[in-house]
Write a protein that holds these residues in place. Structure first.
Motif, PDB file in Angstrom:
ATOM      1  N   ASN A  69       0.813  -1.212   0.000  1.00 51.06           N
ATOM      2  CA  ASN A  69       0.000   0.000   0.000  1.00 51.06           C
ATOM      3  C   ASN A  69       0.847   1.262   0.000  1.00 51.06           C
ATOM      4  OD1 ASN A  69      -2.712  -0.995  -0.051  1.00 51.06           O
ATOM      5  ND2 ASN A  69      -2.416  -1.713   2.053  1.00 51.06           N
ATOM      6  N   ASP A  70       1.996   1.207  -0.669  1.00 48.56           N
ATOM      7  CA  ASP A  70       2.837   2.396  -0.736  1.00 48.56           C
ATOM      8  C   ASP A  70       2.056   3.558  -1.346  1.00 48.56           C
ATOM      9  OD1 ASP A  70       5.108   1.292   0.356  1.00 48.56           O
ATOM     10  OD2 ASP A  70       5.965   0.702  -1.564  1.00 48.56           O
ATOM     11  N   PRO A  71       2.215   4.762  -0.810  1.00 44.75           N
ATOM     12  CA  PRO A  71       1.498   5.922  -1.342  1.00 44.75           C
ATOM     13  C   PRO A  71       1.995   6.302  -2.730  1.00 44.75           C
ATOM     14  CG  PRO A  71       3.053   6.608   0.343  1.00 44.75           C
ATOM     15  CD  PRO A  71       3.026   5.114   0.369  1.00 44.75           C
ATOM     16  N   ILE A  72       1.151   7.036  -3.435  1.00 45.29           N
ATOM     17  CA  ILE A  72       1.413   7.458  -4.805  1.00 45.29           C
ATOM     18  C   ILE A  72       1.454   8.979  -4.858  1.00 45.29           C
ATOM     19  CG2 ILE A  72       0.483   7.501  -7.166  1.00 45.29           C
ATOM     20  CD1 ILE A  72      -0.937   4.829  -6.458  1.00 45.29           C
ATOM     21  N   THR A  73       2.378   9.520  -5.626  1.00 47.42           N
ATOM     22  CA  THR A  73       2.391  10.945  -5.932  1.00 47.42           C
ATOM     23  C   THR A  73       2.063  11.098  -7.411  1.00 47.42           C
ATOM     24  OG1 THR A  73       4.029  11.480  -4.232  1.00 47.42           O
ATOM     25  CG2 THR A  73       3.771  13.050  -6.034  1.00 47.42           C
ATOM     26  N   ASP A  74       0.962  11.780  -7.713  1.00 49.34           N
ATOM     27  CA  ASP A  74       0.516  11.969  -9.089  1.00 49.34           C
ATOM     28  C   ASP A  74       0.808  13.409  -9.501  1.00 49.34           C
ATOM     29  OD1 ASP A  74      -0.786  11.193 -11.506  1.00 49.34           O
ATOM     30  OD2 ASP A  74      -2.590  12.245 -10.853  1.00 49.34           O
ATOM     31  N   LEU A  75       1.711  13.583 -10.452  1.00 44.81           N
ATOM     32  CA  LEU A  75       2.128  14.914 -10.879  1.00 44.81           C
ATOM     33  C   LEU A  75       1.238  15.407 -12.018  1.00 44.81           C
ATOM     34  CD1 LEU A  75       6.013  14.410 -10.913  1.00 44.81           C
ATOM     35  CD2 LEU A  75       4.581  15.290  -9.050  1.00 44.81           C
ATOM     36  N   GLY A  76       0.773  16.649 -11.904  1.00 42.81           N
ATOM     37  CA  GLY A  76      -0.082  17.219 -12.934  1.00 42.81           C
ATOM     38  C   GLY A  76      -1.408  16.500 -13.031  1.00 42.81           C
ATOM     39  N   SER A  77      -2.093  16.349 -11.912  1.00 39.01           N
ATOM     40  CA  SER A  77      -3.283  15.489 -11.831  1.00 39.01           C
ATOM     41  C   SER A  77      -4.442  15.949 -12.703  1.00 39.01           C
ATOM     42  CB  SER A  77      -3.761  15.399 -10.377  1.00 39.01           C
ATOM     43  OG  SER A  77      -2.778  14.819  -9.566  1.00 39.01           O
ATOM     44  N   GLY A  78      -4.541  17.262 -12.949  1.00 45.22           N
ATOM     45  CA  GLY A  78      -5.660  17.746 -13.756  1.00 45.22           C
ATOM     46  C   GLY A  78      -6.996  17.408 -13.124  1.00 45.22           C
ATOM     47  N   ALA A  79      -7.818  16.653 -13.849  1.00 43.82           N
ATOM     48  CA  ALA A  79      -9.129  16.242 -13.339  1.00 43.82           C
ATOM     49  C   ALA A  79      -9.052  14.949 -12.535  1.00 43.82           C
ATOM     50  CB  ALA A  79     -10.103  16.077 -14.499  1.00 43.82           C
ATOM     51  N   GLY A  80      -7.823  14.483 -12.261  1.00 42.43           N
ATOM     52  CA  GLY A  80      -7.664  13.316 -11.407  1.00 42.43           C
ATOM     53  C   GLY A  80      -7.184  12.065 -12.094  1.00 42.43           C
ATOM     54  N   LYS A 131       6.641  21.730  -1.708  1.00 44.55           N
ATOM     55  CA  LYS A 131       7.625  21.219  -0.762  1.00 44.55           C
ATOM     56  C   LYS A 131       7.626  19.703  -0.903  1.00 44.55           C
ATOM     57  CE  LYS A 131       9.037  21.344   4.091  1.00 44.55           C
ATOM     58  NZ  LYS A 131       8.701  21.825   5.465  1.00 44.55           N
ATOM     59  N   ALA A 132       8.624  19.176  -1.596  1.00 47.67           N
ATOM     60  CA  ALA A 132       8.614  17.774  -2.006  1.00 47.67           C
ATOM     61  C   ALA A 132       8.753  16.822  -0.820  1.00 47.67           C
ATOM     62  CB  ALA A 132       9.731  17.524  -3.011  1.00 47.67           C
ATOM     63  N   TRP A 133       8.220  15.639  -0.985  1.00 42.46           N
ATOM     64  CA  TRP A 133       8.324  14.543  -0.036  1.00 42.46           C
ATOM     65  C   TRP A 133       8.863  13.346  -0.816  1.00 42.46           C
ATOM     66  CZ3 TRP A 133       4.130  17.161  -1.705  1.00 42.46           C
ATOM     67  CH2 TRP A 133       3.329  16.519  -2.661  1.00 42.46           C
ATOM     68  N   LYS A 134       9.484  12.431  -0.135  1.00 37.45           N
ATOM     69  CA  LYS A 134      10.006  11.247  -0.815  1.00 37.45           C
ATOM     70  C   LYS A 134       8.843  10.296  -1.106  1.00 37.45           C
ATOM     71  CE  LYS A 134      14.149  12.743  -0.920  1.00 37.45           C
ATOM     72  NZ  LYS A 134      14.696  13.223  -2.211  1.00 37.45           N
ATOM     73  N   SER A 135       8.772   9.844  -2.341  1.00 37.95           N
ATOM     74  CA  SER A 135       7.623   9.058  -2.769  1.00 37.95           C
ATOM     75  C   SER A 135       8.062   7.745  -3.408  1.00 37.95           C
ATOM     76  CB  SER A 135       6.790   9.859  -3.772  1.00 37.95           C
ATOM     77  OG  SER A 135       5.646   9.128  -4.168  1.00 37.95           O
ATOM     78  N   PRO A 136       7.486   6.615  -2.981  1.00 42.46           N
ATOM     79  CA  PRO A 136       7.856   5.334  -3.568  1.00 42.46           C
ATOM     80  C   PRO A 136       7.273   5.107  -4.956  1.00 42.46           C
ATOM     81  CG  PRO A 136       6.236   5.021  -1.830  1.00 42.46           C
ATOM     82  CD  PRO A 136       6.606   6.460  -1.813  1.00 42.46           C
ATOM     83  N   ILE A 137       6.176   5.803  -5.291  1.00 44.17           N
ATOM     84  CA  ILE A 137       5.539   5.653  -6.598  1.00 44.17           C
ATOM     85  C   ILE A 137       5.169   7.037  -7.119  1.00 44.17           C
ATOM     86  CG2 ILE A 137       3.622   4.644  -7.904  1.00 44.17           C
ATOM     87  CD1 ILE A 137       3.337   2.607  -5.589  1.00 44.17           C
ATOM     88  N   ILE A 138       5.558   7.319  -8.357  1.00 47.61           N
ATOM     89  CA  ILE A 138       5.227   8.589  -8.997  1.00 47.61           C
ATOM     90  C   ILE A 138       4.533   8.293 -10.320  1.00 47.61           C
ATOM     91  CG2 ILE A 138       6.118  10.746  -9.969  1.00 47.61           C
ATOM     92  CD1 ILE A 138       8.532  10.458  -8.078  1.00 47.61           C
ATOM     93  N   THR A 139       3.411   8.955 -10.567  1.00 46.68           N
ATOM     94  CA  THR A 139       2.677   8.766 -11.814  1.00 46.68           C
ATOM     95  C   THR A 139       2.494  10.105 -12.519  1.00 46.68           C
ATOM     96  OG1 THR A 139       0.530   8.986 -10.692  1.00 46.68           O
ATOM     97  CG2 THR A 139       1.417   6.762 -10.931  1.00 46.68           C
ATOM     98  N   ALA A 140       2.278  10.033 -13.828  1.00 42.99           N
ATOM     99  CA  ALA A 140       1.953  11.228 -14.609  1.00 42.99           C
ATOM    100  C   ALA A 140       1.382  10.783 -15.943  1.00 42.99           C
ATOM    101  CB  ALA A 140       3.177  12.109 -14.818  1.00 42.99           C
TER     102      ALA A 140
END
Length: 211
Positions: A69-80, A131-140
């Motif tokens: 259940n590692d958290p996700i950081t979604d860059l430029g989410s727009g409408a999600g 202010k960035a945080w360390k993220s195990p998963i990044i999506t875009a």
């Protein structure tokens, strides 16, 4: 694509869509159409193919997520997309980063109505100003060239971060350009929604000269 066809496509990909999840996605779809009349959330013509072009396009990342259940950081989410869809379809916490304040308001309301507000954090700010945080998963998705994405993602990277980027027909050109500044392990996965599209799954991302 009909909602039923979306469910069938996910089943074929090994992902069961529960009745609760399906209901939340329907709520999301209805809210998107309602807000689209007021603000430009997605391309107008894409609403006719919402379940394929946005929901399935986002949900196809599910089989590529590492177990847990590692958290996700979604860059430029727009409408999600893909972030809010992933929040609805998993138990993961998702950070949605987008500079548009109106889209941020939509994301909060959509998360609330879809019942996932407790595991969604909306950051209404420019990616480079956050202010960035360390993220195990990044999506875009459909955000920028790969080289630019990696620049934005760099403050969030750890040695174990996985990036999942949905790219189009120019993915190989972007990989070549990014390879001048970055080293990475690359997996390519064919898009379920675009015959010329690819999902880039990137690991061990490092800026050249910093190994």
């Amino acid at each position: 694509m009909t909602p039923a066809a979306f469910t069938s496509a996910m089943s074929a990909a090994g992902q069961n869509v529960s009745r609760e999840t399906f209901s939340a996605l329907e709520t999301y779809a209805n809210l998107l159409r309602k807000w689209q009349a007021k603000i430009n959330l997605v391309a107008k013509d894409s609403l006719q193919e919402l379940w394929r072009r946005h929901f399935l396009d986002s949900a196809q990342l599910l089989p590529l997520l590492l177990p847990g259940n590692d958290p996700i950081t979604d860059l430029g989410s727009g409408a999600g997309f893909p972030g809010l869809v992933l929040a609805i379809m998993t138990n993961r916490h998702v950070h949605l980063v987008d500079s548009d304040q109106r889209k941020g308001a939509f994301l909060l309301e959509a998360a609330r109505q879809c019942g996932v507000l407790d595991r969604v954090t909306v950051h209404s700010t420019r990616i480079e100003a956050a202010k960035a945080w360390k993220s195990p998963i990044i999506t875009a998705r459909a955000l920028a060239t790969l080289d630019q994405l990696l620049e934005w993602a760099e403050p969030y990277l750890t040695s174990d971060t996985t990036c999942l980027f949905l790219k189009g027909a120019k993915a190989e050109d972007e990989l070549t350009a990014a390879g001048r500044s970055w080293t990475m392990d690359i997996e390519r996965h064919q898009s379920l929604t675009d015959s010329s599209g690819v999902i880039l799954k990137l690991h061990n991302i490092q800026r050249r000269g910093q190994q």
